[in-house]
Design a protein around this motif. Sequence first.
Motif, short mmCIF file in Angstrom:
data_model
loop_
_atom_site.label_atom_id
_atom_site.label_comp_id
_atom_site.label_asym_id
_atom_site.label_seq_id
_atom_site.Cartn_x
_atom_site.Cartn_y
_atom_site.Cartn_z
N LEU A 51 -20.90 -93.88 -40.13
CA LEU A 51 -22.02 -94.78 -40.41
C LEU A 51 -23.31 -94.24 -39.79
CD1 LEU A 51 -23.30 -97.51 -41.30
CD2 LEU A 51 -22.52 -98.44 -39.11
N LEU A 52 -23.22 -93.85 -38.52
CA LEU A 52 -24.40 -93.38 -37.81
C LEU A 52 -24.93 -92.09 -38.41
CD1 LEU A 52 -25.79 -94.82 -35.50
CD2 LEU A 52 -24.61 -93.32 -33.90
N ASP A 53 -24.02 -91.20 -38.82
CA ASP A 53 -24.45 -89.93 -39.44
C ASP A 53 -25.23 -90.19 -40.72
OD1 ASP A 53 -23.25 -88.50 -37.44
OD2 ASP A 53 -21.46 -87.97 -38.60
N GLY A 54 -24.76 -91.13 -41.53
CA GLY A 54 -25.46 -91.43 -42.78
C GLY A 54 -26.84 -92.02 -42.54
N VAL B 10 -33.99 -89.09 -41.10
CA VAL B 10 -34.62 -87.78 -40.89
C VAL B 10 -35.26 -87.29 -42.18
CG1 VAL B 10 -34.14 -85.35 -40.40
CG2 VAL B 10 -33.17 -87.13 -38.93
N GLN B 11 -34.57 -87.48 -43.30
CA GLN B 11 -35.12 -87.05 -44.58
C GLN B 11 -36.39 -87.82 -44.92
OE1 GLN B 11 -31.77 -87.61 -47.17
NE2 GLN B 11 -30.95 -85.54 -46.82
N ALA B 12 -36.39 -89.14 -44.67
CA ALA B 12 -37.56 -89.96 -44.98
C ALA B 12 -38.74 -89.60 -44.08
CB ALA B 12 -37.23 -91.44 -44.84
N ALA B 13 -38.46 -89.29 -42.82
CA ALA B 13 -39.54 -88.95 -41.89
C ALA B 13 -40.15 -87.60 -42.23
CB ALA B 13 -39.00 -88.95 -40.46
N LYS C 168 -34.17 -95.76 -33.40
CA LYS C 168 -32.99 -96.52 -32.95
C LYS C 168 -31.74 -95.65 -32.93
CE LYS C 168 -34.04 -101.38 -33.98
NZ LYS C 168 -33.33 -102.07 -32.91
N VAL C 169 -31.54 -94.87 -34.00
CA VAL C 169 -30.35 -94.03 -34.07
C VAL C 169 -30.39 -92.95 -32.98
CG1 VAL C 169 -29.13 -92.33 -35.47
CG2 VAL C 169 -29.88 -94.46 -36.50
N ILE D 75 -28.64 -104.99 -38.78
CA ILE D 75 -27.40 -105.27 -39.52
C ILE D 75 -26.80 -103.97 -40.04
CG2 ILE D 75 -26.51 -106.32 -41.64
CD1 ILE D 75 -28.55 -108.62 -41.11
N ASP D 76 -27.64 -103.07 -40.54
CA ASP D 76 -27.14 -101.77 -41.00
C ASP D 76 -26.46 -101.00 -39.87
OD1 ASP D 76 -28.03 -102.21 -43.57
OD2 ASP D 76 -29.83 -100.98 -43.38
N LEU D 77 -26.96 -101.14 -38.65
CA LEU D 77 -26.36 -100.46 -37.50
C LEU D 77 -25.07 -101.11 -37.04
CD1 LEU D 77 -29.60 -99.77 -35.43
CD2 LEU D 77 -28.04 -98.02 -36.30
#
Length: 377
Positions: A200-203, A209-212, A325-326, A358-360
């Motif tokens: 989950l965390l990897d995704g 990272v891609q969005a940033a 956060k990640v 919630i996603d986390l």
Amino acid sequence: MSPPTESTTTWRVLEAPHPPSLDSPDAWAYQGIAQVEAEVTTEIHGYDDLADEARDILAGMDSQQYTTKQRFVAVRADAPETPRPQDVLGHLALALPTSSNTHLGELSVQVRPAARRQGLGTALWETGEKILVDAGRTVLFTDTQHGAEPPPGPGALEARTGAGRVPADAPGPRFVARKGYALEQVERHSILALPVDPTLLDGLRTRAVQAAGPDYRTLVWEDDVPPDRREQVGTLFTRMSTDAPVGDIDFREDPWDAQRVGVWVDELLGKGHGLLMTVAEHVPTGTLAAFSVFAYPKDRPAFAFQEDTLVLREHRGYRLGMLVKVVNLDELAVRRPATERIHTWNAEENDHMLAINIDLGFTPAGGYAGWQKRVGA
């Protein structure tokens, strides 16, 4: 300023002495307050993670640069001249901001469950309100904590924001509502069980990272903020005071600068706490665009607190909130692997940050309610 002393056969109100250390004979009050905190938070939540310890109280009272703080205790009437911690039946905490929000006064009262319904909480409350009003504060703020959010219906009070509820028949809401306070906002208390599923965390990390993209990089600091970055971190804290949802609570901009960031770090370390901060820097300009902070008692490794997370408005849309956060979670796992759970709070109307949590994997664990009363023009 000394409060009026109640004349009863069971208790009396005193201003808590401020000891030079917890080894001082005068430390009885702060140690007693910590006992009350532990009893009350355990009653609400079933654990004492959220209770201030005596050292937290001492360090907080030592730090008066931006807020004047006062503490009062109700002790047994038959307590010795120097009471013992167990003689403390309840306590009052007051905060009067001095660098901003000087219209505002905050108060909090807690009473040991076994000492309730004796008028003790009312005496402490009236002492606090008098001090705040006499100091010219025109908006009074308090809070109540709750271990679960009730379903909609006659047994629930809904915040004026329209998001979040508290149990109408709980002691805290009943008491503060009778004192004329309105339920303005409810923050959801959530807990993240660790470790988070690596897949989950990897995704989440990959997408953030891609969005940033290449224009943003993360930096991580532990137990300090570099002096040359403190002014920018102060800007993030200042924006936190204006950008985070507060409903109709009359919180106004609370400016931070480099000096105040240093005071904040010193206070945390003085409590025996650590901090872990991840920031996202906009590389082309050197601007700190986002941050996320963990704080935790160093000698209680089982839990940590997710404190402020913010993305500057002009840098939103790049998943920087998730990114910091990640990365902070990655770093916590390396630097503090014994941590089992993380506590955090978010306004119930803050859909965006709640969605990230919630996603986390954060799950609801109760609520924190903000109550307000206006007492003057």
